[in-house]
Scaffold this motif. Structure first.
Motif, PDB file in Angstrom:
ATOM      1  N   GLY A 220       0.826  -1.198   0.000  1.00  0.00           N
ATOM      2  CA  GLY A 220       0.000   0.000   0.000  1.00  0.00           C
ATOM      3  C   GLY A 220       0.863   1.251   0.000  1.00  0.00           C
ATOM      4  O   GLY A 220       0.635   2.199  -0.754  1.00  0.00           O
ATOM      5  N   MET A 262      -2.674  -9.602   0.648  1.00  0.00           N
ATOM      6  CA  MET A 262      -3.090  -8.501   1.519  1.00  0.00           C
ATOM      7  C   MET A 262      -4.487  -8.038   1.147  1.00  0.00           C
ATOM      8  O   MET A 262      -4.809  -7.861  -0.020  1.00  0.00           O
ATOM      9  CB  MET A 262      -2.085  -7.357   1.452  1.00  0.00           C
ATOM     10  CG  MET A 262      -2.143  -6.525   0.198  1.00  0.00           C
ATOM     11  SD  MET A 262      -0.970  -5.166   0.230  1.00  0.00           S
ATOM     12  CE  MET A 262      -1.857  -3.926   1.125  1.00  0.00           C
ATOM     13  N   PRO A 263      -5.369  -7.913   2.168  1.00  0.00           N
ATOM     14  CA  PRO A 263      -6.720  -7.468   1.864  1.00  0.00           C
ATOM     15  C   PRO A 263      -6.735  -5.959   1.642  1.00  0.00           C
ATOM     16  O   PRO A 263      -5.910  -5.254   2.190  1.00  0.00           O
ATOM     17  CB  PRO A 263      -7.490  -7.831   3.127  1.00  0.00           C
ATOM     18  CG  PRO A 263      -6.481  -7.805   4.222  1.00  0.00           C
ATOM     19  CD  PRO A 263      -5.160  -8.139   3.599  1.00  0.00           C
ATOM     20  N   ASP A 264      -7.632  -5.457   0.808  1.00  0.00           N
ATOM     21  CA  ASP A 264      -7.874  -4.018   0.820  1.00  0.00           C
ATOM     22  C   ASP A 264      -9.282  -3.804   1.360  1.00  0.00           C
ATOM     23  O   ASP A 264      -9.917  -4.734   1.848  1.00  0.00           O
ATOM     24  CB  ASP A 264      -7.639  -3.378  -0.555  1.00  0.00           C
ATOM     25  CG  ASP A 264      -8.662  -3.809  -1.587  1.00  0.00           C
ATOM     26  OD1 ASP A 264      -9.606  -4.514  -1.196  1.00  0.00           O
ATOM     27  OD2 ASP A 264      -8.507  -3.462  -2.753  1.00  0.00           O
ATOM     28  N   LEU A 265      -9.769  -2.595   1.292  1.00  0.00           N
ATOM     29  CA  LEU A 265     -11.017  -2.297   2.000  1.00  0.00           C
ATOM     30  C   LEU A 265     -12.237  -2.967   1.375  1.00  0.00           C
ATOM     31  O   LEU A 265     -13.270  -3.082   1.990  1.00  0.00           O
ATOM     32  CB  LEU A 265     -11.228  -0.792   2.052  1.00  0.00           C
ATOM     33  CG  LEU A 265     -10.179  -0.085   2.899  1.00  0.00           C
ATOM     34  CD1 LEU A 265     -10.390   1.402   2.893  1.00  0.00           C
ATOM     35  CD2 LEU A 265     -10.224  -0.619   4.320  1.00  0.00           C
ATOM     36  N   GLU A 266     -12.120  -3.398   0.129  1.00  0.00           N
ATOM     37  CA  GLU A 266     -13.280  -3.982  -0.532  1.00  0.00           C
ATOM     38  C   GLU A 266     -13.204  -5.503  -0.560  1.00  0.00           C
ATOM     39  O   GLU A 266     -14.135  -6.145  -1.015  1.00  0.00           O
ATOM     40  CB  GLU A 266     -13.366  -3.483  -1.976  1.00  0.00           C
ATOM     41  CG  GLU A 266     -13.017  -2.029  -2.166  1.00  0.00           C
ATOM     42  CD  GLU A 266     -14.220  -1.127  -1.990  1.00  0.00           C
ATOM     43  OE1 GLU A 266     -15.335  -1.630  -2.198  1.00  0.00           O
ATOM     44  OE2 GLU A 266     -14.043   0.031  -1.624  1.00  0.00           O
ATOM     45  N   THR A 267     -12.077  -6.063  -0.121  1.00  0.00           N
ATOM     46  CA  THR A 267     -11.863  -7.491  -0.305  1.00  0.00           C
ATOM     47  C   THR A 267     -12.905  -8.333   0.418  1.00  0.00           C
ATOM     48  O   THR A 267     -13.100  -8.189   1.619  1.00  0.00           O
ATOM     49  CB  THR A 267     -10.470  -7.897   0.201  1.00  0.00           C
ATOM     50  OG1 THR A 267      -9.511  -7.063  -0.404  1.00  0.00           O
ATOM     51  CG2 THR A 267     -10.175  -9.345  -0.126  1.00  0.00           C
ATOM     52  N   LYS A 268     -13.575  -9.192  -0.346  1.00  0.00           N
ATOM     53  CA  LYS A 268     -14.505 -10.137   0.254  1.00  0.00           C
ATOM     54  C   LYS A 268     -14.064 -11.570  -0.056  1.00  0.00           C
ATOM     55  O   LYS A 268     -14.414 -12.502   0.637  1.00  0.00           O
ATOM     56  CB  LYS A 268     -15.925  -9.923  -0.287  1.00  0.00           C
ATOM     57  CG  LYS A 268     -16.574  -8.643   0.195  1.00  0.00           C
ATOM     58  CD  LYS A 268     -17.265  -8.847   1.538  1.00  0.00           C
ATOM     59  CE  LYS A 268     -18.083  -7.646   1.968  1.00  0.00           C
ATOM     60  NZ  LYS A 268     -17.293  -6.504   2.396  1.00  0.00           N
ATOM     61  N   ASP A 269     -13.280 -11.722  -1.129  1.00  0.00           N
ATOM     62  CA  ASP A 269     -12.814 -13.057  -1.512  1.00  0.00           C
ATOM     63  C   ASP A 269     -11.895 -13.603  -0.437  1.00  0.00           C
ATOM     64  O   ASP A 269     -11.357 -12.868   0.376  1.00  0.00           O
ATOM     65  CB  ASP A 269     -12.012 -12.994  -2.817  1.00  0.00           C
ATOM     66  CG  ASP A 269     -12.764 -12.320  -3.932  1.00  0.00           C
ATOM     67  OD1 ASP A 269     -13.552 -12.998  -4.579  1.00  0.00           O
ATOM     68  OD2 ASP A 269     -12.572 -11.105  -4.128  1.00  0.00           O
ATOM     69  N   ARG A 338      -9.849  -7.721  -8.159  1.00  0.00           N
ATOM     70  CA  ARG A 338      -9.465  -6.398  -7.677  1.00  0.00           C
ATOM     71  C   ARG A 338      -9.025  -5.514  -8.842  1.00  0.00           C
ATOM     72  O   ARG A 338      -9.444  -4.368  -8.948  1.00  0.00           O
ATOM     73  CB  ARG A 338      -8.340  -6.511  -6.653  1.00  0.00           C
ATOM     74  CG  ARG A 338      -7.936  -5.148  -6.127  1.00  0.00           C
ATOM     75  CD  ARG A 338      -6.665  -5.212  -5.310  1.00  0.00           C
ATOM     76  NE  ARG A 338      -6.865  -5.953  -4.079  1.00  0.00           N
ATOM     77  CZ  ARG A 338      -5.846  -6.399  -3.330  1.00  0.00           C
ATOM     78  NH1 ARG A 338      -4.605  -6.186  -3.710  1.00  0.00           N
ATOM     79  NH2 ARG A 338      -6.079  -7.060  -2.227  1.00  0.00           N
ATOM     80  N   LEU A 342     -10.567  -2.030 -10.000  1.00  0.00           N
ATOM     81  CA  LEU A 342      -9.805  -0.785 -10.066  1.00  0.00           C
ATOM     82  C   LEU A 342      -9.929  -0.152 -11.447  1.00  0.00           C
ATOM     83  O   LEU A 342     -10.134   1.041 -11.588  1.00  0.00           O
ATOM     84  CB  LEU A 342      -8.328  -1.041  -9.741  1.00  0.00           C
ATOM     85  CG  LEU A 342      -8.031  -1.540  -8.327  1.00  0.00           C
ATOM     86  CD1 LEU A 342      -6.542  -1.758  -8.155  1.00  0.00           C
ATOM     87  CD2 LEU A 342      -8.542  -0.563  -7.292  1.00  0.00           C
TER      88      LEU A 342
END
Lengths: 351, 317
Positions: A220, A262-269, A338, A342
């Motif tokens: 990030g 690494m997860p980001d704020l939208e990661t659901k997988d 992702r 994006l």
């Protein structure tokens, strides 16, 4: 080559090993990269990937048991690997400065902050005490320290973590170096402080026309800072490209794995985790070092080291998957989704 | 939705530490919230905001100054008698941040994991051995690891040992205090996946304390944001991230570095200045602004937050 892309520092086929009781640890195994004037180059990798060792070699501050086996580090036409300790006095701080990860251990606990900043100025720039103090106060203001006159006479323990890191940056700036190496400068800090420090490094870089090597494991942070990115694994660069290329069209399975773990704020997988641990560098594996942890590994990966395959003028990756005869594989779903998201968002914001 | 069962209720919890003579540091200031059975509750905030203190007070490593903690409806605050202490330690377990310093270097993994069993009266060596092997298998380690010492393991493996130690007593509630912040990114994902898997198998409730907001967001169902010993915002994870109301939450969210260079380079960061709150005229309260979404503020601030909610919030542009 136009003037913007003039390399200021070049590292060529650098190999560094450490002698230990258990054997020779091959920390850096043939690293090639260059730093262009005015750019921020990020080196990303897990701990033990050799990113810090590379920069320590540049500054000649490797520990005593380190051996530079081969390679060149070219700065202004001179090869830094041939330098003696004395020759480095004109480089360290003056030409290339370094910001360490841990601001507490980088500062002397029993010396006042003011003295630690002016020390270099008096010694190297041959300033008088008054001049040095004036300059130090200016520097403290530049890095965003309130009440510099009061702070000048305080000790490191009276500063918070973020403030200490600012002092370290001020010291690094003190002698107008041309290259600044930041070795995980914000890893020990809180996110909000991290954001501030990163903004400041960017601002200072613009103002002083610096070239920056930024070492981190946080992708990030890299997205925020870097113009170009080198991804390192097991002492080698596995992929290099502009920041857009690395984040939007990564090609090496290790880069995929890093990005999708690494997860980001939208990661659901479901997160993708890299199985196993990095290899033992006393006995580096034959072939591609990442093969053992790589679900996409081909047979050839265990036999032969992959060369760099060219994807664009700036984008190269060392993986056999890019060989014309290799089977077509897709990156993990989480990453594919992702990147698609994006791209969509980007299109929306433009259109 | 049916009324969910509360596993933990925290009411007006305060925790003060004496700093100097007659001076006190309010590490927790009137914290009130509930944790429901089976959920992942994430607690975020900067260092020094009191999130670790909260975790440690719940498991009663500290004695709270005032306030009440109810676990499954039973009070576990105040002075603990032998019975209640056993109840706490049987049902709540903790996973620590630093996998190196939280394992005794002179004990084997077998001894470390079985220590809790011995204390609880399972002294039969054969029985202990069987249970340790079973739990090691669950957390992805091998039976032969039991005879080794902590220094022989990597960071990720040590954290697995920490998790095994916490799980062997079959707790129903786990406090995970920054379990992944000391680990490399690739190992972080392994440990997070393991925790989620264990939760599913053992039916755990997890209080997840961390400062990495993207990890917390990924992990948690609900999130509480702490600032200076106070809970300033609480709600469903998606809700808090979509509609952050408190300026501190907004600042935290805008500071998260995201793996997207274009967005990162456009992003404007918000800074939080605690001076903007004027609490001299109106006293602030922790208000439920929409169902399940709480925020801390004075009546006029709450009014403003309501307007913000109506107009929609976008902190990223």
């Amino acid at each position: 080559m136009d003037k913007m892309n003039e390399p200021i520092l070049e590292v060529k086929n650098l190999r560094v090993s450490f002698k230990t009781y258990n054997g020779k640890v091959q920390a850096v195994r043939g690293v090639d990269f260059h730093l262009n004037k005015g750019e921020t180059l990020a080196i990303v990798g897990e701990s033990g990937s050799g990113k810090s060792v590379t920069t320590k070699a540049i500054l000649g501050i490797l520990s005593k048991n380190a051996i530079i086996e081969e390679g060149e580090i070219l700065y202004q036409g001179k090869d830094l690997t041939k330098f003696k300790e004395k020759d480095f006095y004109d480089i360290r701080g003056k030409e290339i400065s370094l910001i360490f990860q841990d601001p507490l251990s980088a500062l002397n606990p029993i010396m006042k902050i003011g003295k630690q900043i002016t020390e270099a100025l008096i010694l190297k720039e041959k300033m008088s005490k008054q001049e040095a103090k004036k300059r130090a106060l200016e520097l403290m203001k530049t890095v965003g320290i309130p009440q510099p006159e009061v702070r000048f006479n305080q000790y490191p323990f009276q500063f918070s973590g973020g403030m200490r890191q600012r002092i370290v940056i001020a010291i690094a700036l003190a002698s107008n170096a041309k290259i600044m190496i930041c070795d995980e400068p914000t890893t020990a800090l809180d996110v909000t402080i991290q954001a501030k420090i990163l903004d400041e490094i960017k601002e200072i870089k613009e103002k002083n026309d610096l070239s920056v090597i930024f070492i981190t494991h946080d992708l990030g942070v890299v997205a925020n800072m870097a113009d170009r990115i080198c991804v390192m694994y097991a002492g080698k660069i596995v992929e290099v490209g502009t920041s857009e290329e690395i984040f939007y069209s990564p090609a090496h399975p290790y880069t995929w794995a890093l990005l999708s773990s690494m997860p980001d704020l939208e990661t659901k997988d479901e997160l993708f985790s890299i199985p196993g641990t990095p290899p033992n560098m006393i006995f580096p594996p034959k072939g591609d070092a990442f093969a053992e942890r790589n679900q996409y590994a081909l047979e050839v990966d265990f036999e032969q080291e992959p060369p760099f395959f060219k994807l664009s003028d700036t984008h190269y990756a060392a993986t056999w998957l890019l060989h014309p005869n290799a089977p077509k594989v897709e990156m993990p779903d989480i990453l594919k989704n992702r990147i698609a998201r994006l791209r969509r968002e980007e299109a929306e914001s433009i259109g | 939705m049916a009324e969910r069962e509360k596993i933990l209720e925290i009411k007006n919890l305060c925790m003060e530490f004496p700093v100097k003579r007659r001076e006190k540091l309010k590490a927790l200031n009137n914290v009130t919230f509930d944790i429901y059975k089976g959920e992942n509750f994430g607690l975020v905030g900067e260092s020094g905001c009191g999130k670790t203190t909260l975790g440690r007070t719940i498991i009663r490593l500290y004695n709270p100054t005032s306030g009440e903690i109810l676990f499954n409806g039973r009070s576990i605050s105040g002075k603990l008698n032998k019975d209640t202490r056993k109840y706490v330690t049987d049902n709540i377990a903790m996973i620590f941040q630093d996998p190196i310093s939280s394992l005794n270097p002179r004990m084997t993994i077998q001894e470390i994991i079985a220590e809790g069993l011995s204390i609880r009266g399972i002294k039969n060596k054969e029985e202990q051995r069987r249970m340790v092997v079973e739990i090691l298998d669950k957390v992805g380690l091998l039976p032969e690891h039991a005879a080794r010492y902590p220094h022989e393991f990597s960071g990720g493996q040590r954290q697995r040992i920490g998790i095994a130690r916490a799980l062997i007593l079959n707790p129903s509630f786990i406090i995970a205090d920054e379990p992944v912040s000391a680990l490399d990114v690739s190992i972080q994902a392994q440990v997070i996946k393991l925790l989620l898997e264990m939760k599913k198998i053992m039916g755990l409730t997890i209080l997840f304390i961390a400062h990495d907001l993207s990890v917390v967001k990924y992990f948690s169902d609900r999130i509480g944001v702490m600032c200076k010993g106070q809970l300033v915002e609480l709600g469903d994870a998606d809700e808090v991230y979509k509609n952050p109301l408190h300026p501190y939450t907004r600042a935290l969210l805008s500071a998260i570095p995201e793996p997207d260079p274009i967005r990162e380079k456009k992003k404007k960061r918000l800074y939080y200045d605690p001076q903007i709150h004027d609490y001299s005229k109106e006293s602030p309260e922790f208000v439920e602004i929409t169902p399940g979404h709480f925020v801390y503020g004075s009546p006029s601030e709450i009014e403003q937050y309501r307007i913000d909610l109506k107009e929609g919030i976008n902190i990223f542009n």
